[in-house]
Scaffold this motif. Structure first.
Motif, PDB file in Angstrom:
ATOM      1  N   LEU A  53       0.946  -1.147  -0.015  1.00 40.37           N
ATOM      2  CA  LEU A  53       0.065  -0.063   0.066  1.00 40.37           C
ATOM      3  C   LEU A  53       0.860   1.380   0.019  1.00 40.37           C
ATOM      4  O   LEU A  53       0.411   2.254  -0.408  1.00 40.37           O
ATOM      5  N   THR A  58       2.060   1.936  -5.747  1.00 36.86           N
ATOM      6  CA  THR A  58       0.587   1.948  -5.485  1.00 36.86           C
ATOM      7  C   THR A  58      -0.290   3.268  -5.510  1.00 36.86           C
ATOM      8  O   THR A  58      -1.195   3.388  -5.671  1.00 36.86           O
ATOM      9  N   ALA A  62      -3.407   4.565  -7.362  1.00 34.35           N
ATOM     10  CA  ALA A  62      -4.692   5.082  -6.526  1.00 34.35           C
ATOM     11  C   ALA A  62      -5.218   6.403  -7.215  1.00 34.35           C
ATOM     12  O   ALA A  62      -6.480   6.779  -7.565  1.00 34.35           O
ATOM     13  N   TYR A  91      -7.848   0.001 -10.659  1.00 37.44           N
ATOM     14  CA  TYR A  91      -8.979  -0.446  -9.818  1.00 37.44           C
ATOM     15  C   TYR A  91      -8.845  -1.942  -9.524  1.00 37.44           C
ATOM     16  O   TYR A  91      -9.047  -2.317  -8.475  1.00 37.44           O
ATOM     17  N   GLN A  93      -6.431  -3.991  -9.832  1.00 35.45           N
ATOM     18  CA  GLN A  93      -5.273  -4.380  -8.931  1.00 35.45           C
ATOM     19  C   GLN A  93      -5.695  -3.982  -7.551  1.00 35.45           C
ATOM     20  O   GLN A  93      -5.134  -5.021  -6.626  1.00 35.45           O
ATOM     21  N   PHE A  94      -6.270  -3.009  -7.138  1.00 35.40           N
ATOM     22  CA  PHE A  94      -6.770  -2.828  -5.558  1.00 35.40           C
ATOM     23  C   PHE A  94      -7.494  -3.756  -5.000  1.00 35.40           C
ATOM     24  O   PHE A  94      -7.313  -4.386  -4.092  1.00 35.40           O
ATOM     25  N   GLN A  97      -5.386  -7.336  -4.753  1.00 34.92           N
ATOM     26  CA  GLN A  97      -4.691  -7.270  -3.750  1.00 34.92           C
ATOM     27  C   GLN A  97      -5.435  -7.423  -2.528  1.00 34.92           C
ATOM     28  O   GLN A  97      -5.022  -8.195  -1.482  1.00 34.92           O
ATOM     29  N   SER A  98      -6.516  -6.614  -2.130  1.00 36.90           N
ATOM     30  CA  SER A  98      -7.209  -6.517  -0.890  1.00 36.90           C
ATOM     31  C   SER A  98      -7.947  -7.851  -0.845  1.00 36.90           C
ATOM     32  O   SER A  98      -7.893  -8.033   0.572  1.00 36.90           O
ATOM     33  N   ALA A 125      -6.062   0.083   3.948  1.00 34.39           N
ATOM     34  CA  ALA A 125      -6.664   0.450   2.495  1.00 34.39           C
ATOM     35  C   ALA A 125      -7.300   1.833   2.441  1.00 34.39           C
ATOM     36  O   ALA A 125      -7.084   2.475   1.377  1.00 34.39           O
ATOM     37  N   GLU A 129      -6.532   4.194  -0.809  1.00 37.00           N
ATOM     38  CA  GLU A 129      -7.468   4.199  -2.083  1.00 37.00           C
ATOM     39  C   GLU A 129      -8.945   3.732  -1.345  1.00 37.00           C
ATOM     40  O   GLU A 129      -9.203   2.487  -1.716  1.00 37.00           O
ATOM     41  N   HIS A 132     -12.333   1.419  -3.421  1.00 34.16           N
ATOM     42  CA  HIS A 132     -12.568  -0.010  -3.608  1.00 34.16           C
ATOM     43  C   HIS A 132     -13.018  -0.622  -2.476  1.00 34.16           C
ATOM     44  O   HIS A 132     -13.372  -1.945  -2.481  1.00 34.16           O
ATOM     45  N   CYS A 133     -12.910   0.058  -1.425  1.00 35.29           N
ATOM     46  CA  CYS A 133     -13.069  -0.583  -0.040  1.00 35.29           C
ATOM     47  C   CYS A 133     -14.757  -0.865  -0.059  1.00 35.29           C
ATOM     48  O   CYS A 133     -15.307  -1.723   0.754  1.00 35.29           O
TER      49      CYS A 133
END
Length: 551
Positions: A53, A58, A62, A91, A93-94, A97-98, A125, A129, A132-133
């Motif tokens: 992050l 990264t 974002a 987007y 990629q986030f 990874q998350s 996170a 960014e 995406h959460c």
């Protein structure tokens, strides 16, 4: 080339601040790291995710994910309705990874405080960014709702828990992992979901037809959605798949994407259901009761997200003032700037500890009714207060940075646009204030849990003791309580934050928090009004240690 012009000194860049990047967002937050490490086994995967992050690459991802917002493609080139939403690769990629880190994975009870671990990931996170959460939070929160239905949705639940990301459209029968969205808000009702007009018709063939218009649906690219619709028995909960078992699209039409102030990386939309295939979730006519667990988890996530964004704002301000000189010294050496930074760091410390304490309550609640009651009232309090403090704090952090922060190149500008969001989603301030009162009225256990959480900290700081006793008096006065709801809930939230500060923060810092926030003269409207205390520079250095950042 004119060499003389090229070497003119105005082209020499001096006194500018290097980007805050290539650092570990977990290890540079000792308060968070210590809390997590005290409650869960050593987990290097958190450190690894936090390292990813904090990379400069990264932060660039974002920026790209927000600069190039999702685009709705309603039809293909020959006129077929496809309702496809295209995202920038950053987007995805986030999301990858998350989800791989376990952020969307609702844990099975295993005694390892998995909710706390997952809450820490969401917090981290959200610093980099937060857009995406949103779908990750809804995916996580949908599991306890569907899990209560037993074997009916077991296959879906297992795929929602799968830590892999599959962005392509497909039916839940063929995909190995799923994401879930939530579709409740309507034009005429907003938070008043009982005013919903979307209706459902039982086909008597194992599924229902749902028809209606949903005014605000986030993550419309999700594989499944939980929604509310009226039946003959009243408001009921339904699961609506994006793709039917035969591979055709369900009648779930994306009418438009919302042009939001912030949260640009995440798609939010209006959706129309036209005889969409749907499956009843829980008991017919008990939709709000069925789906309330999802709302509760999303509210906690809103508070955790705001706490993470608050920390990012303070860290940005500290980083800037360490490297920017004015009037003969670095900005951080100025007394007034130290007052502002210390005040913001106090706010961040309390928000961090409260959000992690309530994430821990999620783990403990399964076998401890008092923890369940604390979570019930604590989330309503925290969602109200922490989310409301975020916009003011991010604005103050931006002011510390100045004009260079007020441009889209600066991450703090993106966070400023994001800052009101968590206070609006999953229930506004009034909704959460009234929810707090409702919890107190319906169940003495919620009030007792709050009192029992605070009581062990009595005898440490006089201002905390006085505030605790004052709260006991406030609780006996039921006059005009709805009119006083906001002031009462704010008071309770600050007292609960004072309690977690006294338990988990360094004693001098906990006392400083209590003496400022719980003082009868504290207004909270302006940061930088602390009374003089010993060695504020040491507090700032320990709050956000510089030596873990690599330039």
């Amino acid at each position: 080339m004119n060499t003389r012009e090229h070497n003119y000194p105005t082209h020499t860049v001096t006194n500018q601040v290097p980007p805050m990047e290539d650092y570990n967002v977990f290890l540079t937050n000792p308060l968070l790291a210590n809390f997590v490490r005290n409650h869960i086994p050593r987990d290097d995967s958190i450190v690894d995710y936090a390292s990813w992050l904090g990379r400069g690459e990264t932060f660039e991802l974002a920026r790209l994910a927000n600069a190039y917002s999702p685009v709705l493609k309603s039809y293909d080139r020959i006129g077929n309705r496809i309702d496809r939403i295209d995202f920038h690769p950053a987007y995805h990629q986030f999301m990858e990874q998350s989800i791989r880190a376990g952020m969307a994975n609702y844990p099975t009870p295993n005694g390892s405080n998995s909710h706390l671990r997952r809450g820490a990931l969401l917090y981290l996170a959200s610093e980099v960014e937060p857009g995406h959460c949103c779908p990750i939070s809804m995916t996580y929160a949908s599991v306890p709702v569907l899990d209560k239905c037993g074997s009916e949705f077991r296959d879906i639940v297992e795929k929602l828990r799968e830590p892999t990301y599959q962005p392509d459209l497909g039916s839940w029968q063929t995909k190995t992992s799923l994401t879930c969205g939530m579709a409740m808000t309507e034009k005429q009702g907003g938070s008043d979901v009982r005013a919903n007009t979307t209706h459902a018709e039982n086909t008597k063939r194992g599924f229902w037809y749902v028809t209606g218009h949903k005014w605000f649906v986030s993550a419309p690219m999700s594989d499944i959605f939980l929604t509310l619709a009226q039946t003959d028995e009243g408001l009921s909960a339904f699961l609506i798949p994006r793709v039917l078992p035969d591979g055709t699209l369900n009648r779930l039409l994306v009418q438009r994407l919302k042009d939001k102030i912030g949260n640009r990386s995440n798609a939010s939309s209006e959706i129309e259901f036209l005889n969409a295939h749907a499956y009843l979730v829980g008991e017919e006519g008990r939709g709000v009761k069925t789906i309330i667990d999802m709302v509760g988890h999303c509210r906690l996530d809103s508070m955790i997200g705001s706490a993470g964004q608050i920390h990012f704002g303070v860290a940005q301000a500290i980083h800037h003032t360490r490297h920017r000189a004015a009037f003969g010294t670095q900005l951080i050496e100025k007394d007034l700037m130290l007052n502002v930074l210390s005040d913001m760091a106090l706010e961040s410390s309390a928000a961090t500890l409260l959000s992690m304490r309530l994430a821990l309550a999620d783990d403990l609640a399964l076998h401890n009714p008092e923890e369940a009651a604390l979570r019930r009232i604590g989330v309503a309090l925290g969602k109200f207060y922490v989310c409301k403090r975020e916009p003011a704090l991010i604005a103050e952090a931006l002011e510390c940075i100045g004009g260079s922060g007020y441009v889209e190149e600066a991450p703090i500008a993106r966070m400023f646009r994001e800052s009101p969001l968590n206070g609006i989603w999953e229930g506004s301030g009034n909704v959460n204030a009234l929810d707090t009162l409702r919890a107190m009225e319906k169940d003495d256990a919620a009030t007792n849990a709050l009192i029992d959480e605070c009581r062990p900290q009595l005898g440490n700081v006089e201002t905390f003791d006085a505030a605790f006793n004052n709260l006991l008096k406030m609780l006996t006065n039921g006059d005009d309580i709805q009119w006083r709801a906001r002031s009462m809930v704010e008071y309770m939230a600050k007292l609960l934050q004072g309690s977690v500060m006294l338990e988990y923060a360094p004693p001098a810092i906990a006392e400083l928090y209590c003496n400022s926030r719980l003082s009868p003269t504290y207004s909270g409207s302006i940061f930088g009004t602390l009374d003089r205390f010993d060695n504020p520079k040491k507090f700032i250095d320990e709050f956000f240690p510089e030596d873990n950042i690599i330039y």
